[in-house]
Write a protein that holds these residues in place. Structure first.
Motif, mmCIF file in Angstrom:
data_model
loop_
_atom_site.group_PDB
_atom_site.id
_atom_site.type_symbol
_atom_site.label_atom_id
_atom_site.label_comp_id
_atom_site.label_asym_id
_atom_site.label_seq_id
_atom_site.Cartn_x
_atom_site.Cartn_y
_atom_site.Cartn_z
ATOM 1 N N ARG A 81 0.838 -1.209 0.000
ATOM 2 C CA ARG A 81 0.000 0.000 0.000
ATOM 3 C C ARG A 81 0.865 1.249 0.000
ATOM 4 N NH1 ARG A 81 -3.347 -2.819 3.865
ATOM 5 N NH2 ARG A 81 -2.397 -1.710 5.595
ATOM 6 N N GLN A 82 1.980 1.137 0.742
ATOM 7 C CA GLN A 82 2.846 2.290 0.881
ATOM 8 C C GLN A 82 3.506 2.675 -0.445
ATOM 9 O OE1 GLN A 82 6.159 1.770 3.762
ATOM 10 N NE2 GLN A 82 5.003 3.332 4.839
ATOM 11 N N PHE A 87 -4.501 5.961 -2.627
ATOM 12 C CA PHE A 87 -5.955 6.012 -2.468
ATOM 13 C C PHE A 87 -6.461 7.451 -2.514
ATOM 14 C CE2 PHE A 87 -5.058 2.002 -0.317
ATOM 15 C CZ PHE A 87 -6.085 1.206 -0.748
ATOM 16 N N LEU A 106 2.508 12.874 4.952
ATOM 17 C CA LEU A 106 2.152 11.774 5.857
ATOM 18 C C LEU A 106 2.619 10.389 5.398
ATOM 19 C CD1 LEU A 106 0.846 11.949 8.569
ATOM 20 C CD2 LEU A 106 -1.369 11.561 7.515
ATOM 21 N N PRO A 107 2.317 9.992 4.135
ATOM 22 C CA PRO A 107 2.765 8.650 3.742
ATOM 23 C C PRO A 107 4.285 8.503 3.792
ATOM 24 C CG PRO A 107 1.513 9.716 1.974
ATOM 25 C CD PRO A 107 1.576 10.677 3.092
ATOM 26 N N LEU A 109 6.229 10.077 5.867
ATOM 27 C CA LEU A 109 6.615 10.015 7.278
ATOM 28 C C LEU A 109 6.665 8.559 7.742
ATOM 29 C CD1 LEU A 109 7.066 11.858 9.806
ATOM 30 C CD2 LEU A 109 4.649 11.554 10.298
ATOM 31 N N PHE A 110 5.608 7.818 7.389
ATOM 32 C CA PHE A 110 5.562 6.420 7.839
ATOM 33 C C PHE A 110 6.481 5.534 7.010
ATOM 34 C CE2 PHE A 110 1.821 8.075 9.877
ATOM 35 C CZ PHE A 110 1.853 7.442 11.101
ATOM 36 N N ALA A 111 6.884 6.021 5.842
ATOM 37 C CA ALA A 111 7.811 5.237 5.029
ATOM 38 C C ALA A 111 9.256 5.533 5.404
ATOM 39 C CB ALA A 111 7.585 5.540 3.547
ATOM 40 N N GLY A 112 9.454 6.485 6.317
ATOM 41 C CA GLY A 112 10.807 6.781 6.783
ATOM 42 C C GLY A 112 11.623 7.627 5.824
ATOM 43 N N ARG A 118 11.187 14.796 2.173
ATOM 44 C CA ARG A 118 9.726 14.870 2.325
ATOM 45 C C ARG A 118 9.217 16.229 1.878
ATOM 46 N NH1 ARG A 118 9.866 12.557 7.827
ATOM 47 N NH2 ARG A 118 9.280 14.592 8.623
ATOM 48 N N ARG A 154 -1.328 13.620 -2.034
ATOM 49 C CA ARG A 154 -0.898 12.660 -1.013
ATOM 50 C C ARG A 154 -0.866 11.242 -1.595
ATOM 51 N NH1 ARG A 154 -4.934 12.189 3.810
ATOM 52 N NH2 ARG A 154 -6.122 11.167 2.167
ATOM 53 N N MET B 1 10.394 5.749 10.602
ATOM 54 C CA MET B 1 9.904 6.886 11.404
ATOM 55 C C MET B 1 10.753 7.000 12.660
ATOM 56 S SD MET B 1 5.932 7.464 12.232
ATOM 57 C CE MET B 1 5.276 9.087 12.510
ATOM 58 N N GLU B 5 10.288 12.016 15.174
ATOM 59 C CA GLU B 5 9.132 12.240 14.302
ATOM 60 C C GLU B 5 7.867 11.708 14.947
ATOM 61 O OE1 GLU B 5 11.351 12.110 9.970
ATOM 62 O OE2 GLU B 5 10.669 10.254 10.882
ATOM 63 N N ALA B 311 -4.237 2.810 5.356
ATOM 64 C CA ALA B 311 -4.357 2.844 3.901
ATOM 65 C C ALA B 311 -3.111 3.446 3.275
ATOM 66 C CB ALA B 311 -5.594 3.646 3.500
ATOM 67 N N LEU B 312 -2.497 4.381 4.004
ATOM 68 C CA LEU B 312 -1.298 5.029 3.473
ATOM 69 C C LEU B 312 -0.070 4.162 3.673
ATOM 70 C CD1 LEU B 312 -1.801 8.720 4.633
ATOM 71 C CD2 LEU B 312 -2.284 7.704 2.399
ATOM 72 N N GLY B 313 -0.252 3.002 4.292
ATOM 73 C CA GLY B 313 0.866 2.066 4.410
ATOM 74 C C GLY B 313 1.520 2.021 5.760
ATOM 75 N N GLN B 318 3.650 0.739 13.714
ATOM 76 C CA GLN B 318 3.766 2.200 13.696
ATOM 77 C C GLN B 318 2.536 2.865 14.299
ATOM 78 O OE1 GLN B 318 4.644 2.444 9.456
ATOM 79 N NE2 GLN B 318 6.667 3.264 9.953
#
Lengths: 223, 399
Positions: A81-82, A87, A106-107, A109-112, A118, A154, B1, B5, B311-313, B318
């Motif tokens: 999904r990442q 979506f 945001l995406p 951020l969670f993907a590092g 970013r 996004r 992350m 952060e 949804a954003l992964g 996390q």
């Protein structure tokens, strides 16, 4: 690119079972622009969630780039999904506490992704949807069309190969809807596969291929 | 992350719900402030008592006539022997490590100065007493030293007694009467307050033999023994007991050391402090449950956000980390605010009662910081786990 074979999705509601999807077959080529139409409750959103790895099929096979993904562990589906899927939702789902820029980041951020990168990529994505000058506005300071364009930025900022839009214009007026569709189609022209769920014939009519669903199965245009 | 952060994300989320954040921070803050303030008061009480006792000198033996333990009927109807001035002298001369001894006879009598009279505790003692008990004279001098003066007619007044009897006039050299006996005021004490059951500001000292004669006492009230050091106090106690056993041909005195009294008080006050901590931890638990509620509400209210993150992964780990960080940040903020408020309360208290040494003990401060972080961690786990278990589809569509 995508291949659904004999997909069933069954919910248990109380004592009875409801088949949201019944023996669905679908093939989607890379770079295609596909519209899924049908009345509400016909199973089109369920189909989109399965395509987006948010939901798992009860039975059947789902190949993503030749890889069976229906039964992958959670973390690998998150990874997919990442990096591969973007979506766009009917209700935008922007975080109201973040600016447009923050939402687009945001995406990543969670993907590092490191902070500077970013910033750069989010700015570029906002520019691509024509909102470079709104980067530091919060969602409540933006119009509906602008919010949906932030959501598109996004969705594409991780450069996914598949873009899934669930009624992207369902909450917008005519002109905003047109803007949003143009942006989505622009992404599609750049090579991203675009699947749009809608019951607006005008939106569907812009797609190169339209499939119609009814009662959990395709009635027209599949495969 | 990165952790930074994560914390940034948590702060963002908390800023987004200001009222809720403020309320739950306040909940933890009250708990922590209670811990800090209550332990500070408990610790202050303990220190106050310890200070009082060490001001007496912890190298002190107090000899009282009579046996405290019940030993059953004494053969031949034995009676406790008198504790005498000679006993005190013998202890000073014959027990090793003794610096000085002070015999004390006690009575309560009206002291007359002209037409003013005041009922005072009157202690008959010797010059040594001022050193044993560290009594300071504000004007004049203490009782004269030397055997010859033990029967004299000198009198030393406490500061309040002097004020009550003489007002603004200088009492030095004046004559006062105790019953039919006349005394000459030779000194006035500096204010000292209460100690060992006597108000040192409202009493009078007279020579010991005089006191025993006019009050018709055959036995001393106490003998105070000052040792060179606190080491060997137990040995000295045995030696004194042995000496008195020999002189009285019976075990008929009780010896109390400051250490024993002090440790008894210290133990009592430690229990007091523990009780205060227990009370405070109740409020901490309440605060923890408050945080849990806030986080649960947060998870329920933010289903859409959680679904979106997934949804954003965002991985389950996390999402868990994000919500847990939020809970810990909440409670740590509460901890910091609580420390501040607690310190303020203690400072206010000390402002009102400057002699009360109330300071929050270091262990209480570090404990409350640790506990506040822990409270967030513990009570945040369940809501955070609920967040990760949310199905992204239902979370997003609100079904």
């Amino acid at each position: 690119m995508l291949e659904l074979t004999g997909i069933w999705r069954t919910y248990v509601v109380g004592d009875s079972e409801v088949n949201a999807l019944r023996d669905v077959f679908l093939e989607v080529e890379r770079g295609e622009h596909l519209a899924v139409m049908g009345p509400s409750g016909s199973g089109k959103s369920t189909l989109l969630h399965i395509l987006g790895c948010l939901d798992r099929p009860t039975a059947g096979r789902y190949l993503f780039d030749g890889r069976e993904v229906g039964a992958l562990p959670d973390d690998e589906r998150s990874h997919l999904r990442q990096h591969e899927i973007g979506f766009v939702f009917q209700f935008f789902h922007l975080l109201s506490r973040l600016t447009a820029q923050g939402n687009v980041e945001l995406p990543m951020l969670f993907a590092g992704v490191p902070r500077d990168e970013r910033r750069r990529r989010a700015a570029r994505a906002l520019e691509a949807v024509g909102l470079a000058d709104r980067a530091h506005h919060r969602p409540d300071q933006l119009s509906g069309g602008q919010r949906q364009r932030v959501a598109i930025a996004r969705a594409v900022v991780m450069e996914p190969s598949l873009l899934l839009a669930d009624e992207p214009t369902g909450n917008l007026d005519r002109s905003s809807a047109l803007e949003v569709m143009e942006v989505l189609e622009e992404m599609n022209r750049g090579g991203q596969t675009l699947i749009v769920v809608t019951h607006d014939p005008d939106v569907a009519g812009r797609a190169r291929r339209v499939v119609r669903m009814s009662d959990g199965a395709f009635v027209e245009g599949a495969v | 992350m990165s952790p930074l952060e994560l914390i940034g994300f948590a702060f963002g989320a908390l800023r987004g719900h200001r009222l809720r954040t403020v309320l739950s921070v306040a909940g933890v803050a009250v708990g922590i402030a209670a811990v800090v303030a209550l332990t500070a008061l408990g610790e202050g009480a303990r220190r106050y008592v310890v200070q009082e006792f060490t001001s007496l000198g912890s190298n002190l033996l107090i000899i009282m006539p009579g046996k405290v333990e019940t030993t059953g009927a004494m053969p031949f109807g034995g009676v406790a022997h008198d504790l005498t001035i000679e006993d005190a002298q013998a202890i000073a001369q014959r027990v090793g490590g003794v610096v000085r001894t002070a015999p004390v006879a006690a009575a309560t009598e009206t002291v007359q100065a002209g037409d003013r009279g005041r009922s005072l505790a009157i202690l008959g003692t010797t010059a040594e007493y001022s050193q044993v008990r560290q009594v300071t004279v504000a004007a004049g001098r203490f009782l004269p030293s030397g055997e010859a003066h033990q029967s004299g007619a000198e009198l030393v007044l406490g500061s309040k007694a002097a004020r009550e009897l003489f007002g603004a006039a200088n009492p030095l050299g004046k004559t006062v009467r105790v019953g039919p006996y006349r005394f000459r005021v030779v000194g006035v004490l500096a204010p000292k307050g209460r100690s060992l059951g006597f108000d040192f500001d409202d009493l009078a000292f007279v020579p010991v033999r005089t006191a025993m004669r006019i009050f018709d006492r055959s036995s001393l009230f106490r003998v105070l023994v000052e040792m060179r050091s606190t080491d060997g106090l137990d040995q000295a106690k045995e030696d004194v007991l042995g000496l008195l056993r020999e002189r009285h041909r019976a075990d008929d005195v009780t010896i109390v050391t400051q250490g024993a009294v002090l440790s008894a008080f210290s133990a009592i006050l430690a229990v007091l402090t523990a009780a205060l901590v227990a009370i405070a931890s109740v409020s901490l638990t309440v605060a923890g449950i408050g945080i849990m509620n806030v986080m649960l509400i947060s998870v329920t209210e933010r289903r859409a956000e959680i679904g979106l993150l997934k949804a954003l992964g965002a991985r389950n780990r996390q999402v868990l980390g994000a919500f847990l960080t939020e809970a810990v940040v909440l409670s740590s903020l509460g901890g910091l605010v609580g420390l501040g408020v607690g310190a303020l309360v203690v400072r206010l208290f000390v402002g009102i009662y400057p002699t009360f040494p109330a300071t929050p003990p270091v262990w209480a401060i570090s404990l409350s910081i640790a506990v506040s972080v822990l409270v967030g961690g513990l009570f945040g786990v369940w809501p955070a786990r609920r967040a990760t278990r949310l199905d992204p589809v239902t979370a997003l569509t609100g079904r």
